[in-house]
Design an enzyme around this catalytic site. Structure first.
Site: not given
Ligand code: SAH
Length: 223
Positions: A61
């Protein structure tokens, strides 16, 4: 002498300090090396205020969003915190400096493993990375004082409201796949309050209680 990256980091922190008043959040973001959480090819962009690709069509992010969400979560040193969407592990590292323990859940094994290795190597020992199961979040370890969802949900997932402790906070982007509204939900003795913190844009939250895999096909995070 100050290098390019240090200079960019200082500029970014000054920019964040104009928007964010919680000093604990600013100091946690000053301590975590964002360059360690992004692919080598983008390292020169580590301290620009932009999201960056981390593989599997996912992104780390934008720093101002990390700061806003962390400030809204208002984690205390005694808090147990859940993050949904480990991605690179960066947000989990920031949260780990502000709380007692962090459980972070990721649906892609490849990202979960990479983040886990990195968090271990950098010494963020109060973070546990878990692979997402059938149920959204981590009901086995609930309740949590803070829950942060770093992917966009189509609606407020009931199952996450159930994982909040009394007095707990949930920060979650809710809306379409193009744009969401960042919501702060608080659980109080007699129910929940919801406050809108403004527009944002996240990759989709996928799974039961969120978007189905099919609905997200062809999604382009950088369009
Ligand atoms: N917080 C992260 C960025 C998040 S991007 C950072 O600091 O880098 C969003 C992430 O959520 C992705 O890796 C995606 O695979 C994950 N995601 C999406 N749906 C999800 C779910 N139901 N449970 C766990 N992770 C999920």
């Amino acid at each position: 002498m100050e290098g390019e990256l240090e200079r960019a980091k200082r500029r970014l922190l000054e920019h964040l300090a104009r928007e964010i008043s919680d000093k604990r959040v600013l100091s946690a973001m000053a301590r975590v090396p964002r360059e360690a959480f992004i692919p080598k090819a983008s390292i020169h962009l580590a301290y620009e205020d932009i999201p960056l690709p981390i593989g599997r069509e996912q992104t780390i992010s934008q720093p101002i969003i990390v700061a806003m969400m962390t400030e809204a979560l208002a984690a205390k040193e005694t808090d147990s915190v859940l993050e949904i969407g480990t991605g690179s592990g960066y947000q989990a590292a920031v949260l780990s400096l502000l709380s007692r323990r962090v459980i972070t859940v990721e649906r892609f094994p490849e990202l979960a493993e990479r983040a886990e290795g990195l968090l271990r190597r950098l010494g963020y020992d109060n973070v546990a990375v878990q692979l997402a199961g059938q149920v959204l979040g981590c009901p086995e370890e609930a309740p949590f004082d803070g829950i942060m969802v770093t992917a966009g949900a189509p609606r407020l997932p009931r199952i996450l409201l159930d994982q909040m402790a009394d007095g707990g906070r949930l920060v979650i982007p809710v809306g379409s796949q193009r744009e969401q509204n960042l919501l702060l939900v608080k659980r109080e003795e007699d129910g929940y309050t919801v406050k809108s913190l403004g527009p944002c844009r996240f990759v989709p939250l996928v799974g039961r209680g969120a978007w189905s895999q099919g609905e997200t096909n062809g999604y382009e995070p950088f369009l």
